[in-house]
Design a protein around this motif. Structure first.
Motif, short mmCIF file in Angstrom:
data_model
loop_
_atom_site.label_atom_id
_atom_site.label_comp_id
_atom_site.label_asym_id
_atom_site.label_seq_id
_atom_site.Cartn_x
_atom_site.Cartn_y
_atom_site.Cartn_z
N GLU A 290 0.76 -1.17 -0.18
CA GLU A 290 -0.01 -0.07 0.12
C GLU A 290 0.91 1.20 -0.05
OE1 GLU A 290 -2.69 0.06 3.01
OE2 GLU A 290 -3.19 -2.22 2.96
N HIS A 291 0.53 2.14 -0.61
CA HIS A 291 1.20 3.51 -0.80
C HIS A 291 0.41 4.67 0.39
CE1 HIS A 291 3.53 6.50 -2.92
NE2 HIS A 291 2.72 7.37 -2.53
N TRP A 292 1.19 4.76 1.33
CA TRP A 292 0.57 5.96 2.27
C TRP A 292 1.49 7.21 2.04
CZ3 TRP A 292 0.83 2.67 7.63
CH2 TRP A 292 -0.10 1.74 7.69
N GLU A 293 0.47 8.12 2.13
CA GLU A 293 0.86 9.67 2.20
C GLU A 293 1.32 10.01 3.65
OE1 GLU A 293 1.81 11.27 -0.69
OE2 GLU A 293 1.04 9.77 -1.89
N VAL A 294 2.41 9.52 4.18
CA VAL A 294 2.74 9.74 5.37
C VAL A 294 4.09 10.42 5.16
CG1 VAL A 294 3.57 8.57 7.50
CG2 VAL A 294 1.38 7.79 6.38
N TYR A 295 4.16 11.70 6.08
CA TYR A 295 5.44 12.43 5.88
C TYR A 295 6.17 12.67 7.17
CZ TYR A 295 2.51 13.76 1.90
OH TYR A 295 1.46 13.78 0.77
N ASP A 296 5.67 12.13 8.24
CA ASP A 296 6.36 12.48 9.48
C ASP A 296 6.36 11.13 10.34
OD1 ASP A 296 4.35 12.95 11.72
OD2 ASP A 296 3.76 14.31 9.99
N VAL A 297 7.38 10.95 11.36
CA VAL A 297 7.21 9.81 12.27
C VAL A 297 6.14 9.90 13.29
CG1 VAL A 297 8.62 10.55 14.04
CG2 VAL A 297 8.66 8.39 13.60
N LYS A 298 5.56 10.91 13.68
CA LYS A 298 4.61 11.06 14.57
C LYS A 298 3.32 10.41 14.03
CE LYS A 298 4.09 14.46 17.41
NZ LYS A 298 3.82 15.66 18.25
N TYR A 299 2.70 10.87 12.66
CA TYR A 299 1.86 10.04 11.85
C TYR A 299 1.79 8.88 11.59
CZ TYR A 299 -1.84 9.88 8.16
OH TYR A 299 -2.92 9.49 7.51
N LEU A 300 3.27 8.41 11.49
CA LEU A 300 3.67 6.95 11.03
C LEU A 300 3.16 6.05 12.05
CD1 LEU A 300 4.72 4.73 9.24
CD2 LEU A 300 6.96 5.53 10.20
N PHE A 301 3.87 6.44 13.45
CA PHE A 301 3.61 5.93 14.56
C PHE A 301 1.86 5.76 14.84
CE2 PHE A 301 2.47 6.56 19.33
CZ PHE A 301 3.32 5.54 19.82
N ASN A 302 1.31 6.67 14.81
CA ASN A 302 -0.22 6.59 14.97
C ASN A 302 -0.92 5.89 14.13
OD1 ASN A 302 -3.30 7.71 14.58
ND2 ASN A 302 -2.53 8.41 16.57
N ARG A 303 -0.65 5.71 12.78
CA ARG A 303 -1.20 4.93 11.59
C ARG A 303 -0.63 3.46 11.90
NH1 ARG A 303 -2.27 6.63 5.65
NH2 ARG A 303 -3.31 4.77 4.93
N ILE A 304 0.20 3.19 12.14
CA ILE A 304 0.84 1.89 12.42
C ILE A 304 0.39 0.95 13.53
CG2 ILE A 304 2.99 0.50 12.88
CD1 ILE A 304 2.97 0.95 10.32
N PHE A 305 0.19 1.69 14.55
CA PHE A 305 -0.28 1.16 15.66
C PHE A 305 -2.06 1.08 15.70
CE2 PHE A 305 3.50 1.80 17.87
CZ PHE A 305 3.75 0.74 18.72
N LYS A 306 -2.62 1.98 14.96
CA LYS A 306 -3.89 1.79 14.82
C LYS A 306 -4.10 0.82 13.93
CE LYS A 306 -6.17 6.22 16.04
NZ LYS A 306 -6.77 7.45 15.24
N ARG A 307 -3.44 0.73 12.88
CA ARG A 307 -3.60 -0.65 11.65
C ARG A 307 -3.39 -1.83 12.54
NH1 ARG A 307 -3.56 -0.44 6.10
NH2 ARG A 307 -3.94 -2.74 5.29
#
Length: 711
Positions: free
Chosen positions: A618-635
């Motif tokens: 999947e291609h995620w428009e994720v630009y920073d580690v804070k958003y990546l952290f949130n999205r990974i744990f929620k997923r």
């Protein structure tokens, strides 16, 4: 005995010193800001837990604390310019420091502040369930004071609570709100090191563990150095912090390995293991330990600005009793012997392997962790000669092809070490994915400067002994010179001065590409210098290098001839430096999540660190580690909840069953919450850890943006 008159140094129990009713410590305004990050807090808490489990006689020394009495007098008449007097004047005018009896903290602010945050977190965790312990902890944190602002003493005004450690006014309010748990609702999104580190301690401390941590805290000791009014505080500060060279990583490892052994045991380890390692690695011993740890952990080891190698070593070898030490040291010695051969391939007795190792060294030592493991396996009979040579050829193909197409060779080796640990097929797939395709290489060879030209041309011509080195007596010949003279000619008729600007520019653009380069014997090269092509033909014909002598058959040299020779040599290039495997993916410099760079704090540009993230296709428009952290744990909370729960339980977060303290939280469901108040390094570490726990880390990649690449 003659005693000192202006310096008093005493070994004290740290908690006893802090909880003394008379102790109040102020931080002068010249001190730097509080800078400890979560990594330092993690180490401190680990040390406290370790000493808590030791016998009663063992303590933990945290260093020296340098302070001076706050006389709160006008020192200008004495013309004393020492730091101690400057500090006194500064604190006397700081609104937080109205206590004449306070100690002015000159050295030790970072440690004492972190200890206070740890004790505050412990206090707030247990205050409702363990009132007696809460009282002990509160005695360390605060003291009752009268209303200093109104000029009244404690007997004439209602006492108020004040932290024993009082930072200067720039951040005193933030610190006090954390330690005294007085934060307002609007403070939950506030970003400060006080909040971050306090939140870390809260996340790691469970109420049932409180007695153990308190026991460890009570075993901390330091040397309290108090200066008299005539002492030169700056000179003493510099003596404590600047005398001698700091220990390097391998020296710290050496001390760590031998510390705690008897003299006889130290001598045994030194003679049997450490000295052979030093002899094998020489001046490269620091690189050896870094490469060894990358090889064994499958993770990149940070060295810039940190004790990264030593910290990684301690994490890999947390306990080293004598029997365990002997077992590991035997392996270290074996790998150091392999490292010696990598550094000097001439020591290898097999000519084919020696030649290959020399060629690998053309590209530096970046892939030594992978090569060292393979070579040692070969030495033990676990990998045949053909298998070792195949791996060394793949290493060269990878590094050369990536250089040709303009890709970096940084941060490749850890993923290859991980892949090799999974088996030959995984390693071949990993090589194939990150080795550029034939199509990209063809374009690169056609238009860009040929990297490692002597090595490439030597192998293509079959004359390179060790990476086309000077020992072969051959030099790089530019058929079209880099700076042709006006009389130079490619056909013997038109001179360079007669070429149009476009013609000259097109020739210059191709001057350092594959098609325009040749190897020529030293004597012939001297005679060929700046000669026109017709004059060079006879010199080329005299060369014993087949690819060079073939040039003599051409009548004219120009862009068409360069292009034709490029096509011919590119075909040979792709045969010599093959792309292993059959993977269709050319990853365009994607970085596996496990190899992503952990950055301290929140560096400038962190919010545009990534161009995108590839998550399992999947291609995620994720630009920073804070958003990546949130999205990974929620997923993963939706897709792999047991792995998230297991990771969080072992790590002590970031998932909790309630909003246990003030801060930035996100709700996963009605009973589980994700704490978002970590720093950048901790967040990325958590992302890497939970993906590894879920078994899908190899399927997640980040593409760094331009900003991220230069951070």
């Amino acid at each position: 005995m003659v005693t000192a008159t202006n310096v008093e140094a005493t070994a004290v129990n740290t908690i006893g010193w802090l909880s003394d009713p008379e102790t109040t410590i102020v931080v002068p305004v010249y001190q730097r800001q509080y800078r400890w990050d979560i990594g330092g807090c993690e180490q401190l808490l680990g040390d406290i837990r370790a000493v808590a489990e030791s016998d009663d006689a063992q303590t933990h020394f945290i260093g020296s604390i340098l302070s001076a009495a706050n006389t709160a007098t006008d020192n200008t008449s004495t013309q004393n310019t020492s730091t101690q007097n400057t500090a006194t004047q500064n604190t006397a005018t700081d609104g937080t420091n109205g206590d004449d009896a306070a100690l002015v903290l000159i050295d030790g602010q970072q440690r004492i502040t972190t200890l206070m945050l740890l004790i505050a977190a412990l206090h707030h965790t247990i205050r409702d369930d363990h009132p007696e312990l809460a009282t002990e902890l509160e005695r360390v944190l605060v003291r009752e004071r009268g209303d200093a602002a109104s000029g009244t003493g404690a007997g004439t005004a209602a006492p108020r609570m004040s932290t024993r450690l009082r930072p200067h006014r720039a951040w005193a309010e933030v610190f006090e709100s954390v330690v005294l748990d007085r934060r307002e609702p609007g403070d939950q999104l506030r970003e400060s090191r006080f909040d971050d580190n306090y939140a870390f301690f809260r996340s790691q401390i469970r109420a049932e563990e409180a007695p153990r941590i308190w026991r460890g805290l009570q075993k901390l000791e330091h040397v309290a150095i108090t200066l008299g009014p005539d002492a030169n505080a700056q000179q003493i500060f510099e003596s404590l912090n600047s005398t001698g060279e700091p220990l390097r990583d391998h020296e710290l490892i050496h001390n760590y390995v031998l510390m705690g052994l008897s003299h006889a045991e130290q001598s045994e380890i030194e003679d049997e293991y450490w000295l052979p390692i030093e002899q094998n690695t020489g001046e490269s011993i620091a690189s050896f330990w870094r490469h060894y740890l990358v090889m064994t952990t499958g993770r990149e080891v940070v060295v810039a600005g940190e004790r990264g190698v030593y910290d990684a070593f301690r994490q890999e070898f947390p306990r080293l009793d004598l029997a365990t030490l002997r077992r590991h040291a035997t392996e270290w010695r074996e790998f150091s012997a392999a490292y010696r051969i990598l550094l000097d391939p001439s020591l290898e007795t097999d000519p084919a392997i020696s030649r290959q190792l020399g060629w690998v060294n053309t590209f530096g030592r970046g892939l030594y962790p992978l090569v060292m493991r393979a070579y040692r396996d070969h030495a033990l009979g676990e990998l045949g000669t053909a298998g070792l040579i195949e791996l060394l050829e793949n290493v060269q193909s990878l590094l050369l092809r990536r250089t040709v197409v303009g890709l970096t060779n940084d941060r490749l080796v850890a993923r290859l070490c991980r892949a090799r640990a999974e088996g030959a097929d995984s390693l071949e797939h990993a090589f194939s994915r990150i080795t550029p395709s034939d199509e990209r290489v063809k374009v690169g060879l056609k238009y860009t400067e040929l990297p490692h030209a002597a090595y490439v041309l030597g192998r293509l011509a079959g004359v390179a002994s060790t990476a086309g080195s000077a020992s072969t007596g051959l030099e790089i010949e530019h058929v079209v010179p880099l700076a042709p003279s006006d009389s130079w000619s490619g056909d013997g008729e038109r001179e360079w001065a007669d070429y149009s600007d476009d013609e000259q520019n097109s020739h210059r653009a191709l001057a350092q590409t594959l098609g325009n380069l040749a190897l020529l014997e030293h004597g012939l090269a001297e005679r060929a210098f700046d000669q026109s092509f017709p004059a060079k033909r006879g010199l080329y014909a005299a060369s014993e290098v087949p690819l060079t002598s073939a040039l003599a058959s051409l009548e004219v040299w120009g862009t068409a001839a360069i292009a034709a020779r490029t096509v011919e040599l590119t075909a040979r290039f792709l045969e010599v430096w093959k792309r292993p495997g059959t993977a269709l993916i050319d990853d365009d410099n994607l970085t596996p999540i496990l190899d992503a760079v952990r950055r301290r704090g929140w560096p400038r540009g962190w919010d545009r660190e990534f161009e995108y993230v590839e998550y399992r296709g999947e291609h995620w428009e994720v630009y920073d580690v804070k958003y990546l952290f949130n999205r990974i744990f929620k997923r993963l909370w939706a897709d792999a909840r047991p792995a998230v729960i297991s990771f969080s339980a072992r790590r002590g977060g970031p998932i909790y069953d309630g909003r246990a303290w003030t801060g930035h939280w996100d709700e996963l469901d009605t009973e589980n919450f994700l704490f978002m108040g970590w720093d950048s390094k901790y967040m990325l570490t958590a992302v890497q850890g939970v993906l590894d726990e879920a078994g899908i880390a190899s399927e997640v990649f980040v593409k760094y943006s331009y900003v991220g690449a230069v951070m």
